[in-house]
Design an enzyme around this catalytic site. Sequence first.
Site, PDB file in Angstrom:
ATOM      1  N   LEU A 124       0.819  -1.213   0.000  1.00  0.00           N
ATOM      2  CA  LEU A 124       0.000   0.000   0.000  1.00  0.00           C
ATOM      3  C   LEU A 124       0.862   1.276   0.000  1.00  0.00           C
ATOM      4  O   LEU A 124       1.680   1.477   0.882  1.00  0.00           O
ATOM      5  CB  LEU A 124      -0.893  -0.012   1.245  1.00  0.00           C
ATOM      6  CG  LEU A 124      -1.968   1.069   1.294  1.00  0.00           C
ATOM      7  CD1 LEU A 124      -2.990   0.847   0.196  1.00  0.00           C
ATOM      8  CD2 LEU A 124      -2.648   1.059   2.652  1.00  0.00           C
ATOM      9  N   ASP A 125       0.621   2.131  -1.002  1.00  0.00           N
ATOM     10  CA  ASP A 125       1.276   3.451  -1.063  1.00  0.00           C
ATOM     11  C   ASP A 125       2.792   3.359  -1.111  1.00  0.00           C
ATOM     12  O   ASP A 125       3.486   4.319  -0.772  1.00  0.00           O
ATOM     13  CB  ASP A 125       0.853   4.344   0.122  1.00  0.00           C
ATOM     14  CG  ASP A 125      -0.611   4.724   0.035  1.00  0.00           C
ATOM     15  OD1 ASP A 125      -1.221   4.505  -1.032  1.00  0.00           O
ATOM     16  OD2 ASP A 125      -1.145   5.226   1.018  1.00  0.00           O
ATOM     17  N   GLU A 126       3.308   2.200  -1.525  1.00  0.00           N
ATOM     18  CA  GLU A 126       4.760   2.044  -1.564  1.00  0.00           C
ATOM     19  C   GLU A 126       5.269   1.803  -2.980  1.00  0.00           C
ATOM     20  O   GLU A 126       6.418   1.439  -3.179  1.00  0.00           O
ATOM     21  CB  GLU A 126       5.187   0.868  -0.659  1.00  0.00           C
ATOM     22  CG  GLU A 126       4.970   1.107   0.814  1.00  0.00           C
ATOM     23  CD  GLU A 126       5.952   2.118   1.365  1.00  0.00           C
ATOM     24  OE1 GLU A 126       7.117   2.112   0.949  1.00  0.00           O
ATOM     25  OE2 GLU A 126       5.534   2.915   2.225  1.00  0.00           O
TER      26      GLU A 126
END
EC number: 3.5.1.10
Lengths: 291, 291, 291, 291
Positions: B233-235
Amino acid sequence: MTESKESTVRLLITCPDQPGIVAAVSRFLHLKGANIIHSDQHSTDPEGGRFFMRNEFFLPGLDLDGLDGLRREFEEEVTNGFIMDWSLNPVWQPKRMVILCSKVDHALMELLWRWKRGDLEADIAMVVSNHPDLRESVEHFVPFHYVPVGPSLRDKVAAEDRIMELMGDVDLIVLARYMQILTSDFVSRFSNRIINIHHSFLPAFVGADPYRRAHERGVKLIGATAHYVTAELDEGPIIEQDVIRVTHSHDIADLKRLGGDIERHVLARAVKWHLEDRVIVDGNKTIVFRR
Amino acid sequence: MTESKESTVRLLITCPDQPGIVAAVSRFLHLKGANIIHSDQHSTDPEGGRFFMRNEFFLPGLDLDGLDGLRREFEEEVTNGFIMDWSLNPVWQPKRMVILCSKVDHALMELLWRWKRGDLEADIAMVVSNHPDLRESVEHFVPFHYVPVGPSLRDKVAAEDRIMELMGDVDLIVLARYMQILTSDFVSRFSNRIINIHHSFLPAFVGADPYRRAHERGVKLIGATAHYVTAELDEGPIIEQDVIRVTHSHDIADLKRLGGDIERHVLARAVKWHLEDRVIVDGNKTIVFRR
Amino acid sequence: MTESKESTVRLLITCPDQPGIVAAVSRFLHLKGANIIHSDQHSTDPEGGRFFMRNEFFLPGLDLDGLDGLRREFEEEVTNGFIMDWSLNPVWQPKRMVILCSKVDHALMELLWRWKRGDLEADIAMVVSNHPDLRESVEHFVPFHYVPVGPSLRDKVAAEDRIMELMGDVDLIVLARYMQILTSDFVSRFSNRIINIHHSFLPAFVGADPYRRAHERGVKLIGATAHYVTAELDEGPIIEQDVIRVTHSHDIADLKRLGGDIERHVLARAVKWHLEDRVIVDGNKTIVFRR
Amino acid sequence: MTESKESTVRLLITCPDQPGIVAAVSRFLHLKGANIIHSDQHSTDPEGGRFFMRNEFFLPGLDLDGLDGLRREFEEEVTNGFIMDWSLNPVWQPKRMVILCSKVDHALMELLWRWKRGDLEADIAMVVSNHPDLRESVEHFVPFHYVPVGPSLRDKVAAEDRIMELMGDVDLIVLARYMQILTSDFVSRFSNRIINIHHSFLPAFVGADPYRRAHERGVKLIGATAHYVTAELDEGPIIEQDVIRVTHSHDIADLKRLGGDIERHVLARAVKWHLEDRVIVDGNKTIVFRR
């Protein structure tokens, strides 16, 4: 990757755009065994436009003698059939640079200080000023020469002759708030090799005391422009520009201080890019291959 | 020069850096009669690094059939000896794009509005939302589909199946504040083809209610990051980031409003660059050949 | 208008917000014959919030003795009925400032150079370093003291004692890349009087070698944060932040160089604002009355 | 804190600076039981300069009738002895705003879209255009009126009469790329109530086709300026300015597109600040009490 500068060369090319340029250049570099590190190109129009290229390559074992041979081979094997301005510049030989200044030191000190940190690929040979005031600050870094300029045109020419004598061969002259207008003779002798910085406003305030007028007009931005010097004052090819935000609560002294800050940063970037062969002049504009 | 899109193609290449790539590619394009309009390249390290290239060229008379032939020839004549990821993308065929959203419309409307102005090279096939609220705003521009997502994983999978059915073949999925976490199955099916936007702060505020915490911490900048979606997530690989200045006099609602503004601009730039084939993913980072 | 500093005073106030504060303060200043030059105020919430005020005023003929009297009168005539933190600071007495540094000079030199230009309202009493390397550069401007710090906590305490002895009374300590963690005892002794600068990223990279990790992650912005030092490392009240744009073509050395540039500008602004009494600390955040 | 708008008032004051203004105003507000939420002030020079003040305060129970009473009391109890321009504006009554446009929609749509999000404290009564093209886009938000303008001055006057008839009472007229020069009669009737946006360059390119000329000149920044309209074209008090960075690889169409982007953001900020009573005109410049 931080590249070593030894045996590294930059190839700059300007020519009318036509098919086959990149193929010819890249074939040449490949056959010579060059490793291309960076390559940038730009075409104003693939049909009838102009083409610009910057290649940085590594050729193991290349020294100054080898570079002369490479230049002859490039001339013979590549340029045929193209109307090409080009140069091959050894990265391991820093450009010889001279700074002219007057009394104000902000742009000058930013350059000297960045240079001392290793941020500018130059050999700063000296600073020349028409005032003696900055001697002590400068001599901490490089030699300083005081060359006063008298009021007559004859005086100005004599001063420029003296400056040229002091400078010797020079790759770049930076006007760091040098408050003298250069003769067109001097300017044309160092075509595309003199960089100047001046303040910029939206709208422009031509004439005297621009900061006072910018303050009266209540501008919300003040800026600076670095450009190559041409015969037309402050009208040469723009290398870099930037602005800083101001408000109604900044007085004229604040505007000048902030203007000085933006000037020193814009000039430092323009000089850095010139020294790294990132700027190509095309008529009255520049191609700047920034990172 | 504003170039026509007909017969214009973009060639993207990723491969281990080794001598001769540029020579081989440029020779091929030259022999085929292509006019190179733009060319960008980047090497992480000429020795043992990775090489990236984007060429935009014009080949008079080229149509989709001709492009298929060109792809076969490129495969046969160039790729031999290189371990090369490459694609040849016709500029005259806009990418098929779908936007997913929830209730908040700022990022969505910026995309639709730029698209309507002709600023995004896409065919926006539809907008899909897990809430019905934005139907009217969207249908002014493109079709809208409401696909609610129930609370269980089974519901989520069913919703994603429904979305895939609606979308059909798709080149780009943009999450314009879509407040659902996608399954890793969905994400891996559209690898490097899903762009998300989220707020960013210095320092980061992981977890709930980041704007409140940024306000409590008195940050002076708030920002946004657009990235490709990966299983983490969001990486995923960052495409674009930007910030906006805030002060102590902005309350939490102001921070959210300004955060929304910076989000819509950052997302619009990331989407535009993806559509123009300017972004190449390299592991968990991107090469972005901006202008 | 560039105001003279003589007889000019800055009044800073922090207190729970309640009706009548401004009326009481402005009536006091009016009756004393003060000319208010600048006035800023901020309330986190007029009901139950906190109130902050900065007044810069001119009181003809005021000297240090007069200022002591004014303080007594303010105490008696205004503060009654309010729970008020306040100070009256004479502008004509520059704050006594000390800079701590280690081996890296970019932030240090920016401060010294701005100070020499008259841009910082300080008396820079000395520079103290735990390495001797920067002596020559510093002594061009101000005295330099070399105070090495040994590996043990006992060594650190001894070094801090030596630093305090050298400094004497001090209004501001600036850590210009001082690579030593201060003891909490030292920090609490100079509460809200120590300013530090550190790099900032989105996302944050906690731990070792952040520039390498930012490069690996392909961030598009790098930044810096100036803050007051508290017992929690790098978690004190933020005074100023800024970022600079980077691309895939910047290597780790470039990121460090650009990071250094943004650090020196952010630190210089934070220090300038502190010296001009523009920063008020409120818990773990700051009110910054910028222009 | 997000404040409710009910019973909230903004007091704007302009007057020659002299001792006692702030004391008189803050005493008045205190005695009336007002809670000051925000207060900003500026003096061009405490001796012989001009003073500007913006107060936002909450007075429980205040309605329009009460506001009329407050105005009378302010007149009687405060303004005596000062030559004061002032207004007391109820925040709960949004300003009546009209937008004039022609064919280009970027600035217009940004305003409508921000307004719909609740970001602009206005009642947008209508959009008037001298071309019918944008009717459909506008009517999605507010009423649209097509008022063509013929070639003669008589035609122009007739069109302006028609526009005034349609508008009725109006607090703000926004020219969102309205490509008609207004008569000086119209302009003076709405003094400091007409906001215009235009592109800005460094240097300025006066006359036709500025983007082409900016491209030929190779500028590195393009900008926009929002200002109040006065009889002198594009020379009125500046409210806001901003710039965006461009490079040699942007063609003229790109510059226009980026110019449009910066125009819409600058105009939206200027309009927002006007609506929030943050802008005070002082001769040919503005005081902008930004957050």
